[in-house]
Design a protein around this motif. Structure first.
Motif, PDB file in Angstrom:
ATOM      1  N   GLU A 175      20.232  -8.099   1.994  1.00 17.56           N
ATOM      2  CA  GLU A 175      18.827  -7.377   1.623  1.00 17.56           C
ATOM      3  C   GLU A 175      18.385  -6.506   2.590  1.00 17.56           C
ATOM      4  OE1 GLU A 175      19.749 -10.513   1.650  1.00 17.56           O
ATOM      5  OE2 GLU A 175      20.096 -11.016  -0.650  1.00 17.56           O
ATOM      6  N   HIS A 176      18.472  -6.941   4.007  1.00 18.70           N
ATOM      7  CA  HIS A 176      17.868  -6.079   4.986  1.00 18.70           C
ATOM      8  C   HIS A 176      18.564  -4.731   5.100  1.00 18.70           C
ATOM      9  CE1 HIS A 176      15.642  -9.725   7.038  1.00 18.70           C
ATOM     10  NE2 HIS A 176      15.085  -9.435   5.887  1.00 18.70           N
ATOM     11  N   ARG A 177      20.110  -4.804   5.059  1.00 26.08           N
ATOM     12  CA  ARG A 177      20.925  -3.591   5.272  1.00 26.08           C
ATOM     13  C   ARG A 177      20.580  -2.711   3.955  1.00 26.08           C
ATOM     14  NH1 ARG A 177      24.834  -7.339   6.319  1.00 26.08           N
ATOM     15  NH2 ARG A 177      25.797  -7.009   4.414  1.00 26.08           N
ATOM     16  N   ARG A 178      20.468  -3.268   2.656  1.00 24.95           N
ATOM     17  CA  ARG A 178      20.037  -2.519   1.803  1.00 24.95           C
ATOM     18  C   ARG A 178      18.625  -1.651   1.559  1.00 24.95           C
ATOM     19  NH1 ARG A 178      18.040  -3.802  -3.992  1.00 24.95           N
ATOM     20  NH2 ARG A 178      18.818  -2.389  -5.392  1.00 24.95           N
ATOM     21  N   PHE A 179      17.689  -2.460   2.188  1.00 26.93           N
ATOM     22  CA  PHE A 179      16.460  -2.083   2.405  1.00 26.93           C
ATOM     23  C   PHE A 179      16.401  -0.527   3.387  1.00 26.93           C
ATOM     24  CE2 PHE A 179      12.387  -1.439   4.788  1.00 26.93           C
ATOM     25  CZ  PHE A 179      11.576  -1.435   4.003  1.00 26.93           C
ATOM     26  N   TRP A 190       0.666   1.189   7.360  1.00 29.58           N
ATOM     27  CA  TRP A 190       0.821   2.517   6.551  1.00 29.58           C
ATOM     28  C   TRP A 190       2.102   3.222   7.004  1.00 29.58           C
ATOM     29  CZ3 TRP A 190       0.718   6.511   9.916  1.00 29.58           C
ATOM     30  CH2 TRP A 190      -0.071   6.421  11.128  1.00 29.58           C
ATOM     31  N   LEU A 191       2.700   2.518   8.037  1.00 31.88           N
ATOM     32  CA  LEU A 191       4.099   3.183   8.539  1.00 31.88           C
ATOM     33  C   LEU A 191       5.014   2.208   8.360  1.00 31.88           C
ATOM     34  CD1 LEU A 191       5.545   5.788   9.795  1.00 31.88           C
ATOM     35  CD2 LEU A 191       4.516   5.227  11.622  1.00 31.88           C
ATOM     36  N   MET A 192       6.076   2.393   7.515  1.00 23.80           N
ATOM     37  CA  MET A 192       7.249   1.608   7.255  1.00 23.80           C
ATOM     38  C   MET A 192       8.443   2.114   8.078  1.00 23.80           C
ATOM     39  SD  MET A 192       8.325  -1.226   6.070  1.00 23.80           S
ATOM     40  CE  MET A 192       7.137  -1.469   5.243  1.00 23.80           C
ATOM     41  N   LYS A 193       9.058   1.301   8.639  1.00 24.49           N
ATOM     42  CA  LYS A 193      10.519   1.883   9.343  1.00 24.49           C
ATOM     43  C   LYS A 193      11.603   0.714   8.941  1.00 24.49           C
ATOM     44  CE  LYS A 193       9.646  -0.079  13.861  1.00 24.49           C
ATOM     45  NZ  LYS A 193       9.838   0.461  15.250  1.00 24.49           N
ATOM     46  N   GLY A 194      12.932   1.090   9.119  1.00 23.24           N
ATOM     47  CA  GLY A 194      13.792   0.229   8.695  1.00 23.24           C
ATOM     48  C   GLY A 194      14.058  -1.167   9.873  1.00 23.24           C
ATOM     49  N   PHE A 195      15.000  -2.092   9.431  1.00 25.06           N
ATOM     50  CA  PHE A 195      14.949  -3.239  10.263  1.00 25.06           C
ATOM     51  C   PHE A 195      15.903  -2.702  11.393  1.00 25.06           C
ATOM     52  CE2 PHE A 195      14.026  -5.294   6.272  1.00 25.06           C
ATOM     53  CZ  PHE A 195      13.240  -6.197   6.587  1.00 25.06           C
ATOM     54  N   SER A 227      16.201   4.877   4.676  1.00 23.31           N
ATOM     55  CA  SER A 227      17.006   6.085   5.568  1.00 23.31           C
ATOM     56  C   SER A 227      17.401   7.290   4.418  1.00 23.31           C
ATOM     57  CB  SER A 227      18.044   5.499   6.114  1.00 23.31           C
ATOM     58  OG  SER A 227      18.902   6.708   6.857  1.00 23.31           O
ATOM     59  N   ARG A 228      17.868   6.845   3.218  1.00 24.52           N
ATOM     60  CA  ARG A 228      18.019   7.888   2.244  1.00 24.52           C
ATOM     61  C   ARG A 228      16.772   8.609   1.827  1.00 24.52           C
ATOM     62  NH1 ARG A 228      20.587   6.389  -3.749  1.00 24.52           N
ATOM     63  NH2 ARG A 228      18.348   5.520  -3.757  1.00 24.52           N
ATOM     64  N   ALA A 229      15.689   7.810   1.754  1.00 27.31           N
ATOM     65  CA  ALA A 229      14.304   8.602   1.264  1.00 27.31           C
ATOM     66  C   ALA A 229      13.925   9.617   2.290  1.00 27.31           C
ATOM     67  CB  ALA A 229      13.274   7.516   0.995  1.00 27.31           C
ATOM     68  N   PRO A 242       0.761  -1.120   0.055  1.00 26.04           N
ATOM     69  CA  PRO A 242       0.057  -0.011  -0.188  1.00 26.04           C
ATOM     70  C   PRO A 242       0.720   1.285  -0.156  1.00 26.04           C
ATOM     71  CG  PRO A 242       0.333  -0.864   2.368  1.00 26.04           C
ATOM     72  CD  PRO A 242       0.829  -1.899   1.423  1.00 26.04           C
ATOM     73  N   ILE A 243       0.247   2.242  -0.197  1.00 20.55           N
ATOM     74  CA  ILE A 243       0.931   3.665  -0.168  1.00 20.55           C
ATOM     75  C   ILE A 243       1.278   3.971   1.481  1.00 20.55           C
ATOM     76  CG2 ILE A 243       0.796   6.246  -0.405  1.00 20.55           C
ATOM     77  CD1 ILE A 243      -0.811   5.671  -2.765  1.00 20.55           C
ATOM     78  N   MET A 244       2.281   4.264   1.755  1.00 21.06           N
ATOM     79  CA  MET A 244       2.739   4.587   3.062  1.00 21.06           C
ATOM     80  C   MET A 244       3.504   5.615   3.559  1.00 21.06           C
ATOM     81  SD  MET A 244       5.874   1.622   3.089  1.00 21.06           S
ATOM     82  CE  MET A 244       4.979   0.741   1.623  1.00 21.06           C
ATOM     83  N   LEU A 245       3.904   5.805   4.795  1.00 13.21           N
ATOM     84  CA  LEU A 245       4.866   6.850   5.186  1.00 13.21           C
ATOM     85  C   LEU A 245       6.127   6.155   5.837  1.00 13.21           C
ATOM     86  CD1 LEU A 245       2.503   9.282   7.353  1.00 13.21           C
ATOM     87  CD2 LEU A 245       3.094   9.475   4.905  1.00 13.21           C
ATOM     88  N   LEU A 246       6.987   7.026   5.724  1.00 13.28           N
ATOM     89  CA  LEU A 246       8.494   6.302   6.289  1.00 13.28           C
ATOM     90  C   LEU A 246       8.759   7.127   7.678  1.00 13.28           C
ATOM     91  CD1 LEU A 246      10.469   6.250   2.765  1.00 13.28           C
ATOM     92  CD2 LEU A 246       8.822   4.470   3.808  1.00 13.28           C
ATOM     93  N   GLY A 247       9.132   6.061   8.704  1.00  6.40           N
ATOM     94  CA  GLY A 247       9.407   6.750   9.946  1.00  6.40           C
ATOM     95  C   GLY A 247      10.697   6.198  10.232  1.00  6.40           C
ATOM     96  N   ASP A 248      11.164   6.605  11.293  1.00  7.59           N
ATOM     97  CA  ASP A 248      12.449   6.226  12.214  1.00  7.59           C
ATOM     98  C   ASP A 248      12.307   5.293  13.125  1.00  7.59           C
ATOM     99  OD1 ASP A 248      11.831   7.445  14.366  1.00  7.59           O
ATOM    100  OD2 ASP A 248      13.000   9.286  14.160  1.00  7.59           O
ATOM    101  N   PRO A 249      13.133   4.780  13.813  1.00  9.37           N
ATOM    102  CA  PRO A 249      12.742   3.562  14.624  1.00  9.37           C
ATOM    103  C   PRO A 249      11.795   3.944  15.971  1.00  9.37           C
ATOM    104  CG  PRO A 249      15.272   3.429  14.012  1.00  9.37           C
ATOM    105  CD  PRO A 249      14.653   4.803  13.607  1.00  9.37           C
ATOM    106  N   ALA A 250      11.902   5.136  16.309  1.00  8.27           N
ATOM    107  CA  ALA A 250      11.024   5.796  17.279  1.00  8.27           C
ATOM    108  C   ALA A 250       9.313   5.362  17.139  1.00  8.27           C
ATOM    109  CB  ALA A 250      11.027   7.251  17.475  1.00  8.27           C
ATOM    110  N   TYR A 251       9.102   5.168  15.903  1.00  9.29           N
ATOM    111  CA  TYR A 251       7.746   4.963  15.461  1.00  9.29           C
ATOM    112  C   TYR A 251       7.253   3.366  15.583  1.00  9.29           C
ATOM    113  CZ  TYR A 251       7.282   9.762  14.265  1.00  9.29           C
ATOM    114  OH  TYR A 251       7.464  11.264  14.079  1.00  9.29           O
ATOM    115  N   PRO A 252       5.982   3.193  15.814  1.00 12.55           N
ATOM    116  CA  PRO A 252       5.775   1.713  15.652  1.00 12.55           C
ATOM    117  C   PRO A 252       5.462   1.312  14.014  1.00 12.55           C
ATOM    118  CG  PRO A 252       3.666   3.018  15.709  1.00 12.55           C
ATOM    119  CD  PRO A 252       5.004   4.002  15.984  1.00 12.55           C
ATOM    120  N   LEU A 253       5.571  -0.083  13.887  1.00 13.84           N
ATOM    121  CA  LEU A 253       5.663  -0.436  12.604  1.00 13.84           C
ATOM    122  C   LEU A 253       4.111  -0.775  12.157  1.00 13.84           C
ATOM    123  CD1 LEU A 253       6.920  -1.432   9.785  1.00 13.84           C
ATOM    124  CD2 LEU A 253       7.210  -3.927  10.925  1.00 13.84           C
TER     125      LEU A 253
END
Length: 224
Positions: free
Chosen positions: A166-170, A152-157, A175-177, A138-149
């Motif tokens: 693959e996880h590091r690349r994701f 609609w809200l994606m964060k890094g591993f 983070s770059r976005a 789905p369309i989502m927002l990108l957050g940092d580790p402080a936010y819940p997964l």
């Protein structure tokens, strides 16, 4: 009000009446063609698909109110008010929430925002999914580790030292976005510092009634 100060409370649910028109015109969640343009912008510029914005919280320095000053004392050892914002691929503000004192965690600010309730009710973005590696994303927002997964809200591993390539690349791409939100906050804080210098190093005056904080006009001038 402090002399020369044109800063008012402005969050997504409590907007001073004379500022509401500015807020609606310039700072609003994208829909339709505007939403698609932002999604395409994140994909083309930052290599991250199905992204409608980056979300983060920033501590805006204030002179705390005498009453309940401790509530504004943040983990960094200074007094602040929290600005939660969603930023698009061009580092423009599309949603803001300003009402919580600096001691409050980003996740709590999110869960008490109109943005969160819209998303949880399925009303934040259009139900436009894209199949990516056999998964309907789905369309989502990108957050940092402080936010819940969330859906609609994606964060890094979490970096436990054992992430796959693959996880590091994701996480790197995510983070770059999110650099867009760092850029927008950097510009805003520069304006706040400039305001303080022009007013005898006095920061925004905090209020436990949130009557003198941040105005969408200031964000518009900086980012638009």
């Amino acid at each position: 009000m402090t002399s020369g100060l044109n800063i008012f409370v402005c969050d997504d649910t409590h907007i001073m009446p004379n500022k509401a028109t500015v807020h609606r015109q310039f700072i609003n969640l994208p829909k339709g063609e505007k939403l698609q343009a932002i999604v395409e912008g994140f994909k083309d510029r930052w290599g991250f698909p199905q992204c409608a914005g980056a979300i983060d919280g920033s501590h805006i320095p204030i002179t705390p109110p005498f009453e309940d000053a401790k509530d504004y004392f943040n983990r960094k050892g200074s007094y602040s008010i929290i600005l939660q914002a969603v930023i698009d691929h061009n580092s423009l503000f599309t949603n803001i929430n300003v009402r919580w004192p600096g001691s409050v965690h980003d996740a709590r600010v999110l869960r008490n925002s109109t943005l969160f309730h819209l998303a949880e009710n399925g009303d934040l973005f259009a139900a436009d999914t894209q199949e990516i590696e056999c998964v309907n994303v789905p369309i989502m927002l990108l957050g940092d580790p402080a936010y819940p997964l969330l859906s609609w809200l994606m964060k890094g591993f979490p970096d436990t030292g054992n992430l796959s390539r693959e996880h590091r690349r994701f996480s790197y791409r995510l983070s770059r976005a999110r650099m867009t939100v760092e850029c927008a906050f950097g510009q805003l804080k520069g304006e706040v510092e400039m305001f303080a210098e022009e007013n005898g190093n006095r920061y925004i005056t905090g209020s436990n009634h949130y009557e003198q904080l941040l105005c969408p006009t200031q964000l518009v001038c900086i980012a638009h």
